[in-house]
Scaffold this motif. Structure first.
Motif, short mmCIF file in Angstrom:
data_model
loop_
_atom_site.label_atom_id
_atom_site.label_comp_id
_atom_site.label_asym_id
_atom_site.label_seq_id
_atom_site.Cartn_x
_atom_site.Cartn_y
_atom_site.Cartn_z
N UNK A 306 7.01 9.55 5.90
CA UNK A 306 7.43 9.57 7.29
C UNK A 306 8.29 8.29 7.63
N UNK A 307 9.28 8.10 8.39
CA UNK A 307 10.67 7.12 9.15
C UNK A 307 10.70 7.56 10.34
N UNK A 308 11.81 7.02 10.53
CA UNK A 308 12.56 7.36 11.69
C UNK A 308 11.31 7.38 12.79
N UNK A 309 11.56 7.94 13.84
CA UNK A 309 11.21 8.07 15.43
C UNK A 309 9.99 8.87 15.55
N UNK A 311 7.76 6.78 13.53
CA UNK A 311 6.86 5.04 13.55
C UNK A 311 6.54 5.18 15.20
N UNK A 312 7.11 4.69 16.27
CA UNK A 312 6.84 4.26 16.92
C UNK A 312 5.70 5.33 17.68
N UNK A 313 5.88 6.64 17.07
CA UNK A 313 5.09 7.02 17.47
C UNK A 313 2.73 7.40 17.26
N UNK A 314 3.58 6.05 16.04
CA UNK A 314 1.80 6.19 15.16
C UNK A 314 2.02 5.17 14.58
N UNK A 315 2.61 3.58 15.40
CA UNK A 315 2.73 2.49 15.10
C UNK A 315 1.27 2.04 14.94
N UNK A 316 0.74 1.96 15.56
CA UNK A 316 -0.98 0.93 15.37
C UNK A 316 -1.88 2.20 14.71
N UNK A 317 -1.37 3.58 14.15
CA UNK A 317 -2.86 3.81 13.32
C UNK A 317 -2.16 4.14 11.74
N UNK A 318 -0.57 3.22 11.82
CA UNK A 318 -0.22 3.11 9.81
C UNK A 318 -1.75 2.49 8.96
N UNK A 319 -2.79 1.00 9.30
CA UNK A 319 -3.39 1.40 7.97
C UNK A 319 -4.51 2.75 8.35
N UNK A 320 -5.10 2.69 9.38
CA UNK A 320 -5.55 3.77 8.57
C UNK A 320 -5.17 4.79 8.41
N UNK A 321 -3.71 5.07 8.82
CA UNK A 321 -3.13 6.42 7.51
C UNK A 321 -3.08 6.10 6.15
N UNK A 322 -2.87 4.92 5.58
CA UNK A 322 -2.71 3.79 5.10
C UNK A 322 -4.04 4.40 3.80
N UNK A 323 -5.41 4.72 4.35
CA UNK A 323 -6.91 4.75 4.39
C UNK A 323 -6.47 5.85 3.50
N UNK A 331 2.40 10.84 -3.47
CA UNK A 331 3.11 9.45 -2.83
C UNK A 331 2.95 9.83 -1.55
N UNK A 332 2.67 8.88 -0.87
CA UNK A 332 2.47 8.70 0.39
C UNK A 332 3.58 7.66 1.05
N UNK A 333 4.94 7.97 1.57
CA UNK A 333 6.02 6.85 1.65
C UNK A 333 6.03 6.71 3.58
N UNK A 334 6.10 5.18 3.54
CA UNK A 334 5.97 4.51 4.96
C UNK A 334 7.14 4.20 5.27
N UNK A 335 8.12 4.58 5.75
CA UNK A 335 9.51 3.67 6.41
C UNK A 335 9.52 3.42 7.31
N UNK A 336 11.05 2.60 7.62
CA UNK A 336 10.76 1.81 9.39
C UNK A 336 10.27 1.55 10.18
N UNK A 337 9.04 0.71 9.37
CA UNK A 337 8.13 0.89 9.77
C UNK A 337 7.86 -0.93 9.73
N UNK A 338 9.16 -1.72 9.74
CA UNK A 338 9.18 -3.27 9.62
C UNK A 338 8.14 -4.13 11.06
#
Ligand code: S3P
Length: 427
Positions: A306-309, A311-323, A331-338
């Motif tokens: 995932x990346x691009x548009x 990311x702002x639609x799930x920015x706060x959920x990335x820690x639990x998405x990683x879990x 592989x799960x690859x999360x990009x554009x989330x600096x």
């Protein structure tokens, strides 16, 4: 310091509601305070962050009554009716409070100082101070106003057209609130659309907001009229429970009356891409916000990119998405989330560090994470690092662990989801 312990539960099938949306709760108090007349808020989130917003506006003379934990009555003073606060405005841990409030303070007729906790002191304020100064604002602070503490000498503002380098609803909302008080038109362009609760709520309060894709404008000099706000359940809180259902085979969860604003539902898209069985049904619209029921069941999950548009639609959920990704195949690859680096903690670092303690295979990248799955999670002791979402994500990891996870520093969770511990114990 408080802590919670979670371990693998039996499969569950639950229907529940989550507390009110944090972003909408903040905005209801802020817009209510600067509106004329009374605003009644039902389903307000009694989390520490939103209570900081109430405290700041009370210090500016606004009468804000809490007749119950979740019902708030704000008697607005009009945007020019706020009073000079005698004490520093303390935002605690809340980035939304400080950034949105700066837009209001910049155009006020008084002097104010703004402080927060240690985490707030590390978070970049230049992203709002710089465009506000372009509008004519007088703001000073540590490192030339890039960090708290800040001091604001309210003054008259000029509308600007601003191209934001980041997709941030806090930046956009700050400038919209400043723009309401400015001469002329204020336009904000963002690289991709961030959550649009301010735009929707301004409309509910009677303001005219012009919207085009990734761009919004407001005319100065409009006044807001108090209204009734019913706050939907917070999809960011719901995400932890949806993740819980995905982590425990044979489980199902239904969450009712939850906000399903499309600028916030990226996590549902991500879970679907991973193969989750997910049903979403819109049941109503509350104060211009779509509300609905979400049902999710555990199943075979696969890694995603995932990346691009999105990311702002799930920015706060990335820690639990990683879990969840630790239990997905591949592989799960999360990009554009600096942007994760400038949240309550550097969430790229804290997510990776805490998950590795449990045996997960996680790689940090410049702008995201790579998670290799599925890996069994061993169990052990994790820490929230004072970040509510890291604390909750690790507690969810415990549900798929062999020997349980003990999460320290869980007092941070009260910021957004005070009932989290008791709900998770129910599982
Ligand atoms: C929020 C916007 C987001 C989000 C935060 C709440 C808001 O931050 O991460 O939890 O209510 O406007 P950014 O605007 O910095 O992306």
């Amino acid at each position: 310091m408080s802590a919670i312990r979670t371990s693998r539960p039996k499969p569950f099938d639950l229907t529940l509601r989550v507390p009110g949306d944090k972003s909408i709760s903040h905005r209801s108090v802020m817009l209510g305070s600067i509106a004329h007349g009374v605003t009644e808020v039902e389903g307000f989130l009694p989390g520490a962050d939103c209570l900081s917003t109430i405290d700041c506006f009370r210090k500016m003379g606004v009468s804000i009554e809490r007749t119950s934990e979740t019902f708030v009555r704000v008697t607005g003073r009009g945007i020019q009716g706020l009073q000079e606060p005698k004490l520093p405005l303390d935002v605690g841990n809340s980035g939304t409070t400080i950034r949105l409030m700066l837009g209001i303070l910049a155009g006020s007729s008084f002097f104010s100082t703004v402080v927060g906790d240690e985490s707030i002191a590390r978070r970049p304020m230049g992203r709002v101070v710089e465009p506000l100064r372009k509008m004519g604002a007088h703001i000073d602070g540590r490192e030339d106003g890039r960090f708290t503490p800040l001091a604001v000498r309210g003054t008259s503002l000029e509308g600007i057209s601003y191209e934001s380098p980041v997709a941030s609803a806090q930046v956009k909302s700050c400038l919209l609130l400043a723009g309401l008080q400015a001469d002329g038109v204020t336009t904000i362009q963002e690289p991709t659309l961030s959550r649009d609760h301010t735009e929707r709520m301004l409309t509910a309060f009677g303001a005219m907001v012009e919207r085009e894709p990734n761009r919004v404008s407001v005319h100065g000099g409009q006044s807001l009229v108090g209204t009734r706000v019913r706050v939907p359940g917070d999809i960011s809180s719901a995400a932890f429970l949806l993740a819980a259902a995905l982590m425990v085979p044979g489980s199902r969860i239904t969450i009712e009356d939850v906000g399903i604003n499309p600028t916030r539902t990226g996590i549902l898209d991500a879970f679907r891409m991973m193969g989750a069985e997910l049903e979403v049904e819109q049941t109503d619209v509350w104060c211009h916000e779509p509300v609905g029921r979400i049902t999710i069941s555990a199943g075979e999950l696969k890694g995603i990119e995932i990346g691009g548009e999105l990311i702002p639609r799930l920015i706060d959920e990335i820690p639990v998405l990683a879990v969840v990704a630790t239990q997905a195949k591949g592989e799960t690859v999360i990009r554009d989330a600096a942007e994760l680096k400038v949240k309550e903690t550097n969430r790229i670092a804290t997510t990776a560090r805490e998950l590795r303690k449990l045996g997960a295979q996680v790689e940090e990248t410049e702008d995201g994470l790579i998670i290799f799955g599925p890996t069994p999670l061993s169990g052990g002791t994790c820490h929230s690092h004072g970040d509510h979402r890291i604390g909750m994500a690790m507690a969810i990891a415990g549900l798929a662990s062999d020997s349980g996870v003990y999460v320290e520093g869980t007092e941070a969770i009260k910021v957004s989801f005070p009932e989290f511990s008791s709900l998770i114990q129910q599982l």
